[in-house]
Design a protein around this motif. Sequence first.
Motif, PDB file in Angstrom:
ATOM      1  N   THR A 140       0.665  -1.178   0.164  1.00  0.00           N
ATOM      2  CA  THR A 140       0.043   0.059  -0.212  1.00  0.00           C
ATOM      3  C   THR A 140       0.796   1.306   0.127  1.00  0.00           C
ATOM      4  O   THR A 140       1.696   1.373   0.859  1.00  0.00           O
ATOM      5  N   TYR A 141       0.702   2.131  -1.066  1.00  0.00           N
ATOM      6  CA  TYR A 141       1.326   3.511  -0.968  1.00  0.00           C
ATOM      7  C   TYR A 141       0.306   4.318  -0.528  1.00  0.00           C
ATOM      8  O   TYR A 141      -0.947   3.808  -0.123  1.00  0.00           O
ATOM      9  N   LYS A 142       0.544   5.546  -0.027  1.00  0.00           N
ATOM     10  CA  LYS A 142      -0.298   6.573   0.609  1.00  0.00           C
ATOM     11  C   LYS A 142      -1.739   6.486   0.005  1.00  0.00           C
ATOM     12  O   LYS A 142      -2.649   6.339   0.261  1.00  0.00           O
TER      13      LYS A 142
ATOM     14  N   HIS B 241      -3.451   1.078  -3.187  1.00  0.00           N
ATOM     15  CA  HIS B 241      -3.421  -0.250  -2.824  1.00  0.00           C
ATOM     16  C   HIS B 241      -2.722  -0.978  -3.959  1.00  0.00           C
ATOM     17  O   HIS B 241      -3.349  -1.450  -4.824  1.00  0.00           O
ATOM     18  N   ALA B 242      -1.256  -1.051  -4.280  1.00  0.00           N
ATOM     19  CA  ALA B 242      -0.466  -1.381  -5.467  1.00  0.00           C
ATOM     20  C   ALA B 242      -0.707  -2.848  -5.586  1.00  0.00           C
ATOM     21  O   ALA B 242      -0.897  -3.387  -6.827  1.00  0.00           O
ATOM     22  N   LEU B 243      -0.683  -3.832  -4.539  1.00  0.00           N
ATOM     23  CA  LEU B 243      -0.545  -5.115  -4.554  1.00  0.00           C
ATOM     24  C   LEU B 243      -1.929  -5.680  -3.688  1.00  0.00           C
ATOM     25  O   LEU B 243      -1.573  -5.362  -2.425  1.00  0.00           O
TER      26      LEU B 243
ATOM     27  N   PRO C 275      -1.459  -4.172 -17.630  1.00  0.00           N
ATOM     28  CA  PRO C 275      -1.437  -2.791 -18.383  1.00  0.00           C
ATOM     29  C   PRO C 275      -0.733  -1.948 -17.448  1.00  0.00           C
ATOM     30  O   PRO C 275      -0.106  -2.268 -16.300  1.00  0.00           O
ATOM     31  N   ASN C 276      -0.269  -0.716 -17.756  1.00  0.00           N
ATOM     32  CA  ASN C 276       0.195   0.394 -16.902  1.00  0.00           C
ATOM     33  C   ASN C 276      -0.564   0.506 -15.525  1.00  0.00           C
ATOM     34  O   ASN C 276      -1.600   0.360 -15.424  1.00  0.00           O
ATOM     35  N   GLY C 277       0.256   0.565 -14.727  1.00  0.00           N
ATOM     36  CA  GLY C 277      -0.265   0.651 -13.188  1.00  0.00           C
ATOM     37  C   GLY C 277      -0.731  -0.530 -12.582  1.00  0.00           C
ATOM     38  O   GLY C 277      -1.147  -0.361 -11.478  1.00  0.00           O
ATOM     39  N   ALA C 278      -0.525  -1.685 -13.150  1.00  0.00           N
ATOM     40  CA  ALA C 278      -0.968  -2.879 -12.595  1.00  0.00           C
ATOM     41  C   ALA C 278      -0.381  -3.360 -11.316  1.00  0.00           C
ATOM     42  O   ALA C 278      -0.835  -4.071 -10.718  1.00  0.00           O
ATOM     43  N   GLY C 279       1.173  -2.938 -11.181  1.00  0.00           N
ATOM     44  CA  GLY C 279       1.718  -3.239 -10.192  1.00  0.00           C
ATOM     45  C   GLY C 279       2.969  -4.116 -10.336  1.00  0.00           C
ATOM     46  O   GLY C 279       3.686  -4.668  -9.532  1.00  0.00           O
ATOM     47  N   LYS C 280       3.339  -4.373 -11.757  1.00  0.00           N
ATOM     48  CA  LYS C 280       4.395  -5.263 -12.130  1.00  0.00           C
ATOM     49  C   LYS C 280       5.915  -4.610 -11.332  1.00  0.00           C
ATOM     50  O   LYS C 280       6.439  -5.050 -11.033  1.00  0.00           O
ATOM     51  N   THR C 281       6.053  -3.222 -11.650  1.00  0.00           N
ATOM     52  CA  THR C 281       7.477  -2.616 -11.226  1.00  0.00           C
ATOM     53  C   THR C 281       7.211  -2.898  -9.633  1.00  0.00           C
ATOM     54  O   THR C 281       8.286  -3.107  -9.221  1.00  0.00           O
ATOM     55  N   THR C 282       6.373  -2.559  -8.965  1.00  0.00           N
ATOM     56  CA  THR C 282       6.052  -2.494  -7.331  1.00  0.00           C
ATOM     57  C   THR C 282       6.537  -3.997  -7.071  1.00  0.00           C
ATOM     58  O   THR C 282       7.313  -4.178  -6.168  1.00  0.00           O
ATOM     59  N   THR C 283       6.067  -4.998  -7.803  1.00  0.00           N
ATOM     60  CA  THR C 283       6.511  -6.274  -7.488  1.00  0.00           C
ATOM     61  C   THR C 283       7.897  -6.457  -7.349  1.00  0.00           C
ATOM     62  O   THR C 283       8.580  -7.071  -6.425  1.00  0.00           O
TER      63      THR C 283
ATOM     64  N   ASP D 203      12.650  -5.713 -15.730  1.00  0.00           N
ATOM     65  CA  ASP D 203      11.212  -4.736 -15.612  1.00  0.00           C
ATOM     66  C   ASP D 203      10.991  -4.373 -17.332  1.00  0.00           C
ATOM     67  O   ASP D 203      11.928  -3.353 -17.602  1.00  0.00           O
ATOM     68  N   GLU D 204      10.064  -4.879 -17.932  1.00  0.00           N
ATOM     69  CA  GLU D 204       9.814  -4.365 -19.194  1.00  0.00           C
ATOM     70  C   GLU D 204      11.190  -4.214 -20.130  1.00  0.00           C
ATOM     71  O   GLU D 204      11.592  -3.085 -20.465  1.00  0.00           O
ATOM     72  N   PRO D 205      11.776  -5.385 -20.491  1.00  0.00           N
ATOM     73  CA  PRO D 205      13.023  -5.264 -20.899  1.00  0.00           C
ATOM     74  C   PRO D 205      13.158  -4.785 -22.166  1.00  0.00           C
ATOM     75  O   PRO D 205      14.210  -4.371 -22.730  1.00  0.00           O
TER      76      PRO D 205
END
Length: 233
Positions: A10-12, A15-17, A35-43, A157-159
């Motif tokens: 959870t970011y402020k 709820h990313a994941l 898609p964009n904003g799904a939480g891939k980079t956060t993972t 990450d998105e290579p």
Amino acid sequence: MIQIQHLNKTYKSAHALKDVNLQVDKGELFAFLGPNGAGKTTTIRILTGLTRLSSGTVRLNGFDLGDREIETRRQCGLVPQSINLDRELSVFENLNIHGKLFRMNKQKRLRRIEELLDYVEMGDRKGTLVKNLSGGMKRRVMIARALLHSPAILFLDEPTVGLDAGMRRKIWALIKKIQQHGTTVFLTTHYIEEAQFLADRVAFLDRGTVVVLDTPVNLMNRQGTWALDCLKE
Ligand code: ATP
């Protein structure tokens, strides 16, 4: 090799994941598609120790995340989405700094840099300043850098984002080769064809939730139109 249980972030404001559970086997090539904003980079940032998880547990090659941080980090090689090489330094210097950070002794470091530059077909660019390389070449240097300390798992990450079709295929071939040589690979992508071509299994992530976990063929057969629609949004 990777075990994720009840992972939440959870970011402020987001709820990313949301309760992510999955397991990646040794030697597997696993893709996180969404898609964009799904939480891939956060993972990826959580798995590589760059961002703290809010709750849940993660084990990497037998090490609990948060426990024995240095050992855990050694298990991971990371190729981030944005180019983070020092553009004013040469290819060799960029790799050499990374080797020093991982406290590789000089002899081993120099040998491994030579080996890896040949491996990613950049052996003739050792002395070239990074600012004079193409986008695809920079990606290959980043892959060599991530492999330098011989991690058990390579995270990408998105290579191939922003690369043309020819260069994308070249990076795909390199990623396949890395898997065939025994490294477990975890990558994120929003290109369904990239997941199809590369991955043994795919998790489709939508707004922080894993909604499908299957082989790429099954994903396309059962969920193809729906998944493509999600990615277009
Ligand atoms: P993209 O394909 O655009 O890179 P992504 O699937 O990698 O997207 P994330 O970057 O993980 O998605 O973002 C997931 C959610 O978390 C988004 O709603 C995003 O706005 C939010 N988020 C990510 N990083 C932060 C942060 N540092 N602070 C606040 N919110 C964040």
